[in-house]
Each structure stands twice: as C-alpha cells, then as structure tokens.
Design a protein around this motif. Structure first.
Motif, PDB file in Angstrom:
ATOM      1  N   MET A 192      92.541  31.500  44.186  1.00 27.21           N
ATOM      2  CA  MET A 192      92.072  32.460  43.061  1.00 27.21           C
ATOM      3  C   MET A 192      92.872  33.572  43.016  1.00 27.21           C
ATOM      4  SD  MET A 192      88.286  32.691  44.261  1.00 27.21           S
ATOM      5  CE  MET A 192      88.457  33.492  45.961  1.00 27.21           C
ATOM      6  N   GLN A 193      93.296  33.862  41.554  1.00 24.51           N
ATOM      7  CA  GLN A 193      94.113  34.985  41.228  1.00 24.51           C
ATOM      8  C   GLN A 193      93.170  36.106  40.316  1.00 24.51           C
ATOM      9  OE1 GLN A 193      96.238  32.235  39.027  1.00 24.51           O
ATOM     10  NE2 GLN A 193      98.067  32.404  40.348  1.00 24.51           N
ATOM     11  N   LEU A 194      93.067  37.314  41.498  1.00 26.58           N
ATOM     12  CA  LEU A 194      91.942  38.395  40.760  1.00 26.58           C
ATOM     13  C   LEU A 194      92.876  39.175  40.011  1.00 26.58           C
ATOM     14  CD1 LEU A 194      90.720  37.037  43.675  1.00 26.58           C
ATOM     15  CD2 LEU A 194      89.813  39.158  43.565  1.00 26.58           C
ATOM     16  N   ILE A 195      92.370  39.696  38.756  1.00 29.68           N
ATOM     17  CA  ILE A 195      92.831  40.615  37.905  1.00 29.68           C
ATOM     18  C   ILE A 195      91.954  41.733  37.618  1.00 29.68           C
ATOM     19  CG2 ILE A 195      94.835  38.938  36.917  1.00 29.68           C
ATOM     20  CD1 ILE A 195      91.788  39.950  34.705  1.00 29.68           C
ATOM     21  N   ARG A 196      92.365  42.810  37.299  1.00 32.90           N
ATOM     22  CA  ARG A 196      91.643  43.615  36.552  1.00 32.90           C
ATOM     23  C   ARG A 196      92.031  44.414  35.245  1.00 32.90           C
ATOM     24  NH1 ARG A 196      91.829  48.191  39.546  1.00 32.90           N
ATOM     25  NH2 ARG A 196      89.833  49.262  39.036  1.00 32.90           N
ATOM     26  N   PHE A 197      91.281  44.751  34.248  1.00 28.32           N
ATOM     27  CA  PHE A 197      91.789  45.077  32.989  1.00 28.32           C
ATOM     28  C   PHE A 197      90.871  46.128  32.408  1.00 28.32           C
ATOM     29  CE2 PHE A 197      88.279  41.870  32.541  1.00 28.32           C
ATOM     30  CZ  PHE A 197      87.405  42.447  31.518  1.00 28.32           C
ATOM     31  N   GLY A 198      91.491  46.759  31.551  1.00 29.62           N
ATOM     32  CA  GLY A 198      90.948  47.903  30.886  1.00 29.62           C
ATOM     33  C   GLY A 198      91.717  49.134  31.023  1.00 29.62           C
ATOM     34  N   ALA A 199      91.087  50.251  30.313  1.00 26.30           N
ATOM     35  CA  ALA A 199      91.723  51.661  30.244  1.00 26.30           C
ATOM     36  C   ALA A 199      91.897  52.079  31.837  1.00 26.30           C
ATOM     37  CB  ALA A 199      90.930  52.566  29.286  1.00 26.30           C
ATOM     38  N   LYS A 200      92.879  52.790  32.086  1.00 21.59           N
ATOM     39  CA  LYS A 200      92.970  53.209  33.322  1.00 21.59           C
ATOM     40  C   LYS A 200      91.665  54.253  33.801  1.00 21.59           C
ATOM     41  CE  LYS A 200      96.272  55.866  36.404  1.00 21.59           C
ATOM     42  NZ  LYS A 200      96.444  55.035  37.335  1.00 21.59           N
ATOM     43  N   GLY A 201      91.378  53.881  35.112  1.00 19.15           N
ATOM     44  CA  GLY A 201      90.162  54.482  35.486  1.00 19.15           C
ATOM     45  C   GLY A 201      88.571  53.731  35.030  1.00 19.15           C
ATOM     46  N   ARG A 202      88.793  53.006  34.138  1.00 21.79           N
ATOM     47  CA  ARG A 202      87.535  52.128  33.599  1.00 21.79           C
ATOM     48  C   ARG A 202      87.955  50.679  33.672  1.00 21.79           C
ATOM     49  NH1 ARG A 202      88.274  56.064  29.711  1.00 21.79           N
ATOM     50  NH2 ARG A 202      88.678  54.593  28.112  1.00 21.79           N
TER      51      ARG A 202
ATOM     52  N   HIS B 283      81.654  34.987  47.815  1.00 22.69           N
ATOM     53  CA  HIS B 283      80.933  35.028  46.669  1.00 22.69           C
ATOM     54  C   HIS B 283      81.385  34.478  45.643  1.00 22.69           C
ATOM     55  CE1 HIS B 283      78.027  36.381  49.676  1.00 22.69           C
ATOM     56  NE2 HIS B 283      78.309  37.640  49.642  1.00 22.69           N
ATOM     57  N   LEU B 284      82.699  34.932  45.072  1.00 29.43           N
ATOM     58  CA  LEU B 284      83.422  34.721  44.101  1.00 29.43           C
ATOM     59  C   LEU B 284      83.710  33.197  43.879  1.00 29.43           C
ATOM     60  CD1 LEU B 284      85.022  35.610  41.480  1.00 29.43           C
ATOM     61  CD2 LEU B 284      86.898  36.303  42.895  1.00 29.43           C
ATOM     62  N   GLN B 285      84.131  32.885  45.007  1.00 29.48           N
ATOM     63  CA  GLN B 285      84.297  31.403  45.097  1.00 29.48           C
ATOM     64  C   GLN B 285      83.077  30.463  44.793  1.00 29.48           C
ATOM     65  OE1 GLN B 285      85.780  29.881  48.951  1.00 29.48           O
ATOM     66  NE2 GLN B 285      87.461  28.690  47.982  1.00 29.48           N
ATOM     67  N   GLU B 286      82.178  30.682  45.135  1.00 35.28           N
ATOM     68  CA  GLU B 286      80.933  29.952  44.812  1.00 35.28           C
ATOM     69  C   GLU B 286      80.668  30.098  43.414  1.00 35.28           C
ATOM     70  OE1 GLU B 286      79.273  27.833  46.528  1.00 35.28           O
ATOM     71  OE2 GLU B 286      80.743  28.023  48.236  1.00 35.28           O
ATOM     72  N   ALA B 287      80.668  31.345  42.914  1.00 35.70           N
ATOM     73  CA  ALA B 287      80.323  31.664  41.495  1.00 35.70           C
ATOM     74  C   ALA B 287      81.302  30.664  40.308  1.00 35.70           C
ATOM     75  CB  ALA B 287      80.768  33.150  41.313  1.00 35.70           C
ATOM     76  N   LEU B 288      82.421  30.484  40.904  1.00 41.07           N
ATOM     77  CA  LEU B 288      83.298  29.888  40.094  1.00 41.07           C
ATOM     78  C   LEU B 288      83.226  28.374  40.235  1.00 41.07           C
ATOM     79  CD1 LEU B 288      86.741  32.084  40.854  1.00 41.07           C
ATOM     80  CD2 LEU B 288      85.236  32.058  38.723  1.00 41.07           C
TER      81      LEU B 288
END
Length: 286
Positions: free
Chosen positions: A1-11, A45-50
C-alpha cells in the motif's frame, strides 16, 4: 500500500495511491494517517477495506490538489547522524561505533512539493536526502532487530534540511540548525513494508538545479533500519506515527570543496527507489 495525504496545509485528508498512479480519497472511512490510526492497527483495517473496495473504485482526488506529507504530524522526529560510510568520510569523521542520535522539531514536516523556506540570516542551508521510517507500534527496549522490523509501518523519502551555521557555529546542540520551518519535506507517499523487496538496497539521488549532488544507496548504511529502531528504543519509547530519518549518503553541500549551499530560487529534486520523488523550490522565509 502507498498511503498519501492531500489538501490544504493543516486540513489534509487521507488517501491511497492507485495502481494507475491516481490518488484516491479515503476520508469517508478514515480520519487521518496519524498516531491513533497506527496504534489501533489501522494498516490492517486499511488492507481489509481495500480488499472490499479497490482503490480504483474510490473517489479520485483532483490533480490540482496539494500533496501533503504522507503522515500527520509526528510525535517526534528522531534523526541519525553519520550513518553512511561515504558521508562519514566526506565529513572527515570517524565511523561511529554506535548510532548518533538527535531530535528535529516535528513542525518541520512539510509536503513533498512545498517550498523550502531559507531562514532569515541563513547563509548555509544544506540538503540531506534520507530514508524515513514511520513507526507503526509502540517500541520500548526491543531485544532484536528482527522484533524492531515488526514495529515499522512503512518507509518514505525524508529530506533533513539543515542550516550549518545554526547547527555548528552558534553553540549548543544541533537542534536549532535542524528545526527551521519546512526543514523536513516528506513523501510523496508512505510505502508499507510489503512494497519494498529489499530496504537495504534502495538507490537514492538528489539534484540541485538539475545537477546530481547525492547518488547513493541504503546499502552503504552503517546501521540498518532494524538495528536503528532497536537501538533508539533503548533510550526512548517510540510511539506509533513517530518518524526516524536514517542518515544521508555523501554529497551534502557541507562536504563540497568549496562548500555549496542553497539559495533563494534553487530547485531541489530527490528520489528513492520504490518511494517516488519529491521536488521543492527555495524561497525566502516570510
């Protein structure tokens, strides 16, 4: 899995990288890739969700959305000094018999494409491409490197940006040369351990204005990732979501003859095999 985050800084919101390279939004199911997520066995949990719903079936993140650091703010950032044989040699320092530890302020963490702020009164801002380890389970007095590997949530690119004048010529410890705003670009993604076939043999390189400055491999580490996690756990409890930056190969600006440092307008590009690439522009600190 390759986890990312996105959006404005702090949000920022959590997401995953799909096989076609697109970013997919998981914020409807997960709050964030933070200490609570990792401590609760979130990767499982993430692996199962995917498995139930593939990344490609999730909402796509708009291309124009900012890339955030792949983890929420770490509880602590532990850094390892002089952990590559070639870097110790270029610094004219003895190869350490034990890992050299220091801390970096957690608010240095920035997204992989965010600007680097050259501090006010800085003349010696430098780069340090490093393999980052994110801790996935509480680690305290670990008895072996093998046990330590089980505590790792994943790996990412970490740039331990440093101001050498602040670090070495202003007295005290290294912290003040390591902890300026934006001094830890992270990402673009966090790769779970199963994504990496051999973490001890990853190619890594960094360019400034298109010119290669660092070109190395994790194979030149003095202390490998399992030993580093084991060692650090003897002196402090590592908690889920903590970050360890594992040292840098040869080619930092300080080691050049004459030394070379970053200036406003410079462009950095860094990459590590299996972990993608990041890019920054240097600007004057506001």
């Amino acid at each position: 899995m390759q986890l990312i985050r996105f959006g404005a800084k702090g949000r920022e919101k959590p997401g995953i990288l799909a096989s076609d390279g697109s970013r997919r939004d998981l914020s409807a199911e997960f709050r964030d890739w933070d200490s609570t997520f990792f401590a609760a066995g979130g990767l499982g949990h993430l692996q199962e969700a995917l498995k139930q719903k593939l990344p490609e079936q999730r909402p796509e993140v708009p291309r124009e959305e900012r890339w955030g650091a792949p983890i929420a703010r770490a509880g602590k950032v532990v850094c390892i000094g002089l952990n590559y044989i070639d870097h110790a040699r270029e610094a004219n320092l003895a190869v350490p018999s034990e890992p050299v530890l220091f801390l970096k302020a957690p608010n240095t963490i920035a997204g992989p494409y965010d600007d680097i702020w050259i501090p006010r009164a800085s003349g010696k801002t430098d780069w340090e491409l490093e393999l980052g380890i994110v801790i996935g389970a509480t680690a305290r007095y670990l008895e072996s490197a093998e046990l330590a590997m089980d505590c790792i949530a994943g790996y990412c690119i970490s740039n331990d940006v440093s101001e050498r004048d602040f670090q070495m010529e202003r007295g005290g410890q290294w912290t003040k040369g390591k902890s300026c705003d934006t001094f830890n670009p992270l990402g673009p993604w966090l790769a779970s351990p199963d994504e990496i076939s051999d973490v001890k043999q990853l190619r890594m390189s960094l360019r400034v204005n298109g010119e290669v400055k660092q070109n190395g491999s994790t194979g030149n580490m003095i202390f490998d990732v399992g030993e580093l996690v084991r060692y650090v756990s003897q002196f402090m409890t590592l908690e889920p979501g903590d970050l360890i930056s594992t040292g840098t190969p040869a080619g930092v600006g300080l080691g050049m003859k004459p030394p070379q440092y970053l200036r406003v307008g410079d462009q950095l590009e860094a990459e590590i095999e299996c972990l993608g690439s990041q890019r920054q522009r240097c600007v004057a600190a506001p």
